[in-house]
Design a protein around this motif. Structure first.
Motif, PDB file in Angstrom:
ATOM      1  N   UNK A  69       0.822  -1.202   0.000  1.00  0.00           N
ATOM      2  CA  UNK A  69       0.000   0.000   0.000  1.00  0.00           C
ATOM      3  C   UNK A  69       0.858   1.255   0.000  1.00  0.00           C
ATOM      4  N   UNK A  70       0.357   2.283  -0.669  1.00  0.00           N
ATOM      5  CA  UNK A  70       0.909   3.630  -0.607  1.00  0.00           C
ATOM      6  C   UNK A  70      -0.004   4.395   0.341  1.00  0.00           C
ATOM      7  N   UNK A  71       0.493   4.756   1.535  1.00  0.00           N
ATOM      8  CA  UNK A  71      -0.362   5.402   2.524  1.00  0.00           C
ATOM      9  C   UNK A  71      -0.454   6.910   2.339  1.00  0.00           C
ATOM     10  N   UNK A  72       0.306   7.468   1.400  1.00  0.00           N
ATOM     11  CA  UNK A  72       0.151   8.884   1.060  1.00  0.00           C
ATOM     12  C   UNK A  72      -1.038   9.046   0.119  1.00  0.00           C
ATOM     13  N   UNK A  73      -1.106   8.190  -0.903  1.00  0.00           N
ATOM     14  CA  UNK A  73      -2.228   8.228  -1.838  1.00  0.00           C
ATOM     15  C   UNK A  73      -3.402   7.370  -1.382  1.00  0.00           C
ATOM     16  N   UNK A  74      -3.230   6.636  -0.278  1.00  0.00           N
ATOM     17  CA  UNK A  74      -4.247   5.726   0.258  1.00  0.00           C
ATOM     18  C   UNK A  74      -4.729   4.776  -0.839  1.00  0.00           C
ATOM     19  N   UNK A  75      -3.768   4.030  -1.407  1.00  0.00           N
ATOM     20  CA  UNK A  75      -4.065   3.171  -2.539  1.00  0.00           C
ATOM     21  C   UNK A  75      -3.285   1.866  -2.430  1.00  0.00           C
ATOM     22  N   UNK A  76      -3.953   0.759  -2.789  1.00  0.00           N
ATOM     23  CA  UNK A  76      -3.275  -0.523  -2.855  1.00  0.00           C
ATOM     24  C   UNK A  76      -2.449  -0.565  -4.134  1.00  0.00           C
ATOM     25  N   UNK A  77      -1.163  -0.913  -3.992  1.00  0.00           N
ATOM     26  CA  UNK A  77      -0.264  -0.956  -5.138  1.00  0.00           C
ATOM     27  C   UNK A  77      -0.247  -2.320  -5.810  1.00  0.00           C
ATOM     28  N   UNK A  78      -0.441  -3.373  -5.040  1.00  0.00           N
ATOM     29  CA  UNK A  78      -0.425  -4.716  -5.608  1.00  0.00           C
ATOM     30  C   UNK A  78      -0.279  -5.771  -4.541  1.00  0.00           C
ATOM     31  N   UNK A  79      -0.202  -7.009  -4.998  1.00  0.00           N
ATOM     32  CA  UNK A  79      -0.076  -8.164  -4.106  1.00  0.00           C
ATOM     33  C   UNK A  79       0.990  -9.094  -4.640  1.00  0.00           C
ATOM     34  N   UNK A  80       1.513  -9.942  -3.745  1.00  0.00           N
ATOM     35  CA  UNK A  80       2.506 -10.926  -4.131  1.00  0.00           C
ATOM     36  C   UNK A  80       2.489 -12.039  -3.094  1.00  0.00           C
TER      37      UNK A  80
END
Length: 112
Positions: A69-80
């Motif tokens: 997660x990017x907590x500045x943009x409050x967005x999930x970036x991906x999974x692995x």
């Protein structure tokens, strides 16, 4: 509680709690909820050194699934997934996330 970790900047923290699948959320120091990550099989919070990124992972008795997660943009970036991982760390530049399978702790799936 599964895990609680403060961001290195001290501006916020993430808590994972409840039975599996556990719920995770981002909070202010006063305990106000900023973002709800939802429920998943996760038991660890790993902050990047620059406090912008956080990984919620399921290690140990779980299957090694991770959400970034990017907590500045409050967005999930991906999974692995990193099966059989026993240790994980961020690089000092906050660009890389490393997972490890250490022997002799993990005697399965080690190709030594």
């Amino acid at each position: 509680m599964q895990d609680v970790a403060w961001a290195p900047s001290g501006e916020r923290f993430v808590a994972i709690g409840g039975m599996m699948p556990a719920a995770a959320a981002l909070y202010t120091p006063a305990g106000e909820s900023l973002y709800v990550f939802g429920s998943a099989h996760r038991n660890g919070v790993f902050w990047a050194p620059h406090s912008r990124f956080v990984v919620l992972g399921g290690f140990g008795n779980l299957q090694g699934e991770m959400d970034f997660y990017d907590v500045v943009r409050m967005k999930k970036l991906g999974s692995n997934t990193s099966a059989c991982a026993t240790l994980c760390r961020w690089s000092a530049c906050s660009r890389f996330f490393h997972t490890f399978s250490l022997a002799p702790r993990m005697n399965v799936d080690n190709y030594l």
